[in-house]
Enzyme design. Structure first.
Site, PDB file in Angstrom:
ATOM      1  N   LYS A 286      36.040  45.906  46.757  1.00 30.37           N
ATOM      2  CA  LYS A 286      37.000  46.205  47.814  1.00 30.37           C
ATOM      3  C   LYS A 286      36.766  47.512  48.578  1.00 30.37           C
ATOM      4  O   LYS A 286      37.621  47.910  49.368  1.00 30.37           O
ATOM      5  CB  LYS A 286      38.423  46.234  47.228  1.00 30.37           C
ATOM      6  CG  LYS A 286      38.648  47.354  46.207  1.00 30.37           C
ATOM      7  CD  LYS A 286      40.047  47.289  45.629  1.00 30.37           C
ATOM      8  CE  LYS A 286      40.338  48.435  44.679  1.00 30.37           C
ATOM      9  NZ  LYS A 286      40.368  49.742  45.327  1.00 30.37           N
TER      10      LYS A 286
ATOM     11  N   ILE B  22      46.103  46.882  41.330  1.00 32.35           N
ATOM     12  CA  ILE B  22      47.220  46.036  41.735  1.00 32.35           C
ATOM     13  C   ILE B  22      47.483  44.965  40.679  1.00 32.35           C
ATOM     14  O   ILE B  22      48.634  44.658  40.353  1.00 32.35           O
ATOM     15  CB  ILE B  22      46.954  45.404  43.112  1.00 32.35           C
ATOM     16  CG1 ILE B  22      46.684  46.488  44.154  1.00 32.35           C
ATOM     17  CG2 ILE B  22      48.149  44.565  43.560  1.00 32.35           C
ATOM     18  CD1 ILE B  22      46.221  45.958  45.497  1.00 32.35           C
TER      19      ILE B  22
ATOM     20  N   TYR C  81      33.712  44.060  53.822  1.00 34.54           N
ATOM     21  CA  TYR C  81      34.818  43.733  52.913  1.00 34.54           C
ATOM     22  C   TYR C  81      35.849  42.860  53.625  1.00 34.54           C
ATOM     23  O   TYR C  81      36.263  41.810  53.111  1.00 34.54           O
ATOM     24  CB  TYR C  81      35.478  45.016  52.402  1.00 34.54           C
ATOM     25  CG  TYR C  81      36.849  44.778  51.814  1.00 34.54           C
ATOM     26  CD1 TYR C  81      37.000  44.081  50.618  1.00 34.54           C
ATOM     27  CD2 TYR C  81      37.992  45.243  52.466  1.00 34.54           C
ATOM     28  CE1 TYR C  81      38.257  43.843  50.092  1.00 34.54           C
ATOM     29  CE2 TYR C  81      39.251  45.009  51.940  1.00 34.54           C
ATOM     30  CZ  TYR C  81      39.385  44.311  50.762  1.00 34.54           C
ATOM     31  OH  TYR C  81      40.629  44.063  50.252  1.00 34.54           O
TER      32      TYR C  81
ATOM     33  N   ARG D 147      33.635  56.916  58.918  1.00 32.80           N
ATOM     34  CA  ARG D 147      32.900  55.924  58.134  1.00 32.80           C
ATOM     35  C   ARG D 147      32.719  54.658  58.959  1.00 32.80           C
ATOM     36  O   ARG D 147      33.647  54.230  59.660  1.00 32.80           O
ATOM     37  CB  ARG D 147      33.653  55.589  56.847  1.00 32.80           C
ATOM     38  CG  ARG D 147      33.637  56.668  55.806  1.00 32.80           C
ATOM     39  CD  ARG D 147      34.312  56.223  54.536  1.00 32.80           C
ATOM     40  NE  ARG D 147      35.709  55.848  54.753  1.00 32.80           N
ATOM     41  CZ  ARG D 147      36.586  55.655  53.764  1.00 32.80           C
ATOM     42  NH1 ARG D 147      36.218  55.794  52.517  1.00 32.80           N
ATOM     43  NH2 ARG D 147      37.834  55.321  54.037  1.00 32.80           N
TER      44      ARG D 147
ATOM     45  N   SER E 128      44.074  40.950  52.977  1.00 30.14           N
ATOM     46  CA  SER E 128      44.023  42.343  53.399  1.00 30.14           C
ATOM     47  C   SER E 128      44.306  42.459  54.896  1.00 30.14           C
ATOM     48  O   SER E 128      43.992  41.553  55.684  1.00 30.14           O
ATOM     49  CB  SER E 128      42.632  42.905  53.088  1.00 30.14           C
ATOM     50  OG  SER E 128      42.413  44.129  53.744  1.00 30.14           O
TER      51      SER E 128
ATOM     52  N   LYS F 151      37.232  38.737  53.115  1.00 34.08           N
ATOM     53  CA  LYS F 151      38.623  38.291  53.030  1.00 34.08           C
ATOM     54  C   LYS F 151      38.930  37.264  54.125  1.00 34.08           C
ATOM     55  O   LYS F 151      39.632  36.267  53.896  1.00 34.08           O
ATOM     56  CB  LYS F 151      39.575  39.492  53.145  1.00 34.08           C
ATOM     57  CG  LYS F 151      39.533  40.449  51.957  1.00 34.08           C
ATOM     58  CD  LYS F 151      40.057  39.787  50.698  1.00 34.08           C
ATOM     59  CE  LYS F 151      40.157  40.777  49.542  1.00 34.08           C
ATOM     60  NZ  LYS F 151      40.705  40.175  48.314  1.00 34.08           N
TER      61      LYS F 151
ATOM     62  N   PHE G 188      43.300  38.339  42.561  1.00 34.31           N
ATOM     63  CA  PHE G 188      43.045  39.718  42.984  1.00 34.31           C
ATOM     64  C   PHE G 188      41.557  40.075  42.963  1.00 34.31           C
ATOM     65  O   PHE G 188      41.125  40.951  43.717  1.00 34.31           O
ATOM     66  CB  PHE G 188      43.757  40.711  42.045  1.00 34.31           C
ATOM     67  CG  PHE G 188      45.246  40.699  42.107  1.00 34.31           C
ATOM     68  CD1 PHE G 188      45.917  41.187  43.210  1.00 34.31           C
ATOM     69  CD2 PHE G 188      45.993  40.209  41.042  1.00 34.31           C
ATOM     70  CE1 PHE G 188      47.295  41.197  43.272  1.00 34.31           C
ATOM     71  CE2 PHE G 188      47.374  40.208  41.081  1.00 34.31           C
ATOM     72  CZ  PHE G 188      48.034  40.702  42.198  1.00 34.31           C
TER      73      PHE G 188
ATOM     74  N   LEU H 262      35.497  43.978  34.448  1.00 34.09           N
ATOM     75  CA  LEU H 262      35.547  45.395  34.067  1.00 34.09           C
ATOM     76  C   LEU H 262      34.493  46.253  34.767  1.00 34.09           C
ATOM     77  O   LEU H 262      34.116  47.310  34.259  1.00 34.09           O
ATOM     78  CB  LEU H 262      35.408  45.559  32.542  1.00 34.09           C
ATOM     79  CG  LEU H 262      36.460  44.824  31.691  1.00 34.09           C
ATOM     80  CD1 LEU H 262      36.214  45.102  30.208  1.00 34.09           C
ATOM     81  CD2 LEU H 262      37.874  45.227  32.072  1.00 34.09           C
TER      82      LEU H 262
ATOM     83  N   ASN I   4      39.602  55.335  47.731  1.00 34.56           N
ATOM     84  CA  ASN I   4      40.970  55.316  48.238  1.00 34.56           C
ATOM     85  C   ASN I   4      41.560  56.720  48.227  1.00 34.56           C
ATOM     86  O   ASN I   4      41.250  57.549  47.364  1.00 34.56           O
ATOM     87  CB  ASN I   4      41.843  54.365  47.421  1.00 34.56           C
ATOM     88  CG  ASN I   4      41.471  52.907  47.672  1.00 34.56           C
ATOM     89  OD1 ASN I   4      40.684  52.612  48.562  1.00 34.56           O
ATOM     90  ND2 ASN I   4      42.031  52.015  46.891  1.00 34.56           N
TER      91      ASN I   4
ATOM     92  N   PHE J  44      48.767  46.067  53.216  1.00 37.67           N
ATOM     93  CA  PHE J  44      48.191  47.205  53.905  1.00 37.67           C
ATOM     94  C   PHE J  44      47.673  48.197  52.863  1.00 37.67           C
ATOM     95  O   PHE J  44      46.773  47.841  52.105  1.00 37.67           O
ATOM     96  CB  PHE J  44      49.202  47.722  54.932  1.00 37.67           C
ATOM     97  CG  PHE J  44      49.216  46.823  56.155  1.00 37.67           C
ATOM     98  CD1 PHE J  44      48.782  47.301  57.377  1.00 37.67           C
ATOM     99  CD2 PHE J  44      49.565  45.479  56.070  1.00 37.67           C
ATOM    100  CE1 PHE J  44      48.730  46.461  58.489  1.00 37.67           C
ATOM    101  CE2 PHE J  44      49.519  44.637  57.168  1.00 37.67           C
ATOM    102  CZ  PHE J  44      49.110  45.132  58.375  1.00 37.67           C
TER     103      PHE J  44
END
Length: 361
Positions: A95, A23, A160, A304, A135, A164, A91, A44, A210, A189
């Protein structure tokens, strides 16, 4: 894209954490195109610095980059002291929902302590304008759909999401205690898709968690099949339902949030970013197959820990407050991801995928 910024705004500098990530890199493209200067950091651990080279090629503009971890508070302070920074877009975070349940301490340390170090550097250098990457996971397993910003937060189902939520609560307390803070928390989302050039997309260095990059790896033959976690949810086909939003729409939402911070002192304001339309995992797979003509074999596994059945937003408040509108459909999300796959993997076997992708553009 957001409206053309004033001449004064075009001179302003944005500090972006996690700028080489999925993102973050797409957002930097929009920031540069809108005339902002960008300074970014990334450690990184789950991205590649080459993403910024592609950002510079796309925009024709330079990005100032530091390889730096937010846990290294001393270096973060030095970077802030070196530059005149007007806004922060935050950011940087670990995640992955599943990973967070396995390694909770790492997630709390990285996400929460890293944010504290960032806030301390901001305060020390008189920077109080922030867009925080939050999130939909802060809503937990929602009682009512679609989810508005008024839905209770805190009953979170995974580590996670709890990081947030904790950061949101911390920022809320900060804005109550100190009047200068002006913060927008964007609760988005499920971002998918890629830049239309095909030069940017989701290309993490860790194992894929993802859905879109996982499907992409199956499509190009790097993985034998897709694993779908959960086939017995209370959804039309038993698989999880999510609200997907194109990453470039998400990027423009962040740029619009900076404009909002210029216009109004909000203290702390959470806003949803999403399309308000749910798609199940199986629907996602079938649509990807239809658009690319590539078969995606899959197998089911158990649910999960930490996942919920359905997350779909009411994004009307975010659209109204930010004067922002998502414009890309789910079909466009698949199309751009496909073109990005070939750009990153030009020597894949099965060139039919490349030609099918071109036909979609």
């Amino acid at each position: 894209m957001c409206p053309v910024l004033s001449k004064m705004s075009k001179q302003k500098t944005v500090f972006v954490t996690g700028g080489t990530g999925y993102i973050g890199s797409h957002c930097i493209v929009d920031l540069l195109n809108e005339g902002y200067e960008v300074i970014t950091i990334d450690n990184l651990t789950n991205s590649r610095s080459g993403a910024l080279r592609r950002v510079e090629e796309i925009t024709g503009k330079k990005v100032t980059f530091y390889q730096c971890d937010l846990l290294d508070g001393e270096t973060v302070h030095k970077i802030f002291a070196k530059h005149k920074i007007d806004y922060v877009i935050h950011f940087a975070a670990m995640k992955a929902v599943g990973e967070s349940m396995q390694f909770p301490l790492i997630y709390y340390k990285n996400n929460v302590i890293g944010t504290i170090n960032l806030i301390e550097a901001m305060k020390a250098n008189n920077v109080y304008q922030m867009v925080f990457s939050s999130s939909c996971t802060v809503y937990g397993d929602p009682e009512h759909l679609p989810i508005t910003e008024d839905h209770p937060t805190g009953a979170v189902t995974n580590v996670y999401g709890r990081t947030k939520y904790l950061i949101e609560e911390m920022l809320k307390d900060l804005s109550r205690a100190e009047e200068k803070w002006n913060i927008i928390a964007l609760r988005y989302f499920n971002p998918v898709g890629a830049h239309p050039s095909g030069r940017l997309g989701e290309d993490p260095t860790k194992n894929f968690t993802n859905l879109m990059p996982y499907i992409g790896q199956v499509a190009i033959g790097k993985k034998p099949n897709l694993t779908i976690f959960g086939s017995d949810y209370d959804t039309p086909d038993g698989t999880g339902v999510r609200d997907y939003i194109h990453v470039m729409d998400l990027a423009s939402g962040h740029v619009s949030a900076l404009t909002k911070l210029d216009q109004e002192h909000l203290k702390f304001k959470p806003l949803n970013l999403g399309l308000g339309h749910g798609i199940s995992v199986l629907e996602f797979v079938k649509e990807f197959e239809r658009l690319t003509k590539v078969h995606i074999p899959y197998e089911f596994a158990g649910r999960r820990i930490g996942d919920v059945a359905t997350l779909v937003c009411d994004g009307s408040r975010g659209m109204k407050e930010l004067k922002w509108q998502p414009t890309r459909s789910f079909q466009v999300m698949c199309k751009y991801r496909c073109s990005q796959l070939f750009s990153i993997h030009p020597f894949i076997s099965g060139f039919h995928l490349y030609w099918d992708c071109l036909a979609l553009i």
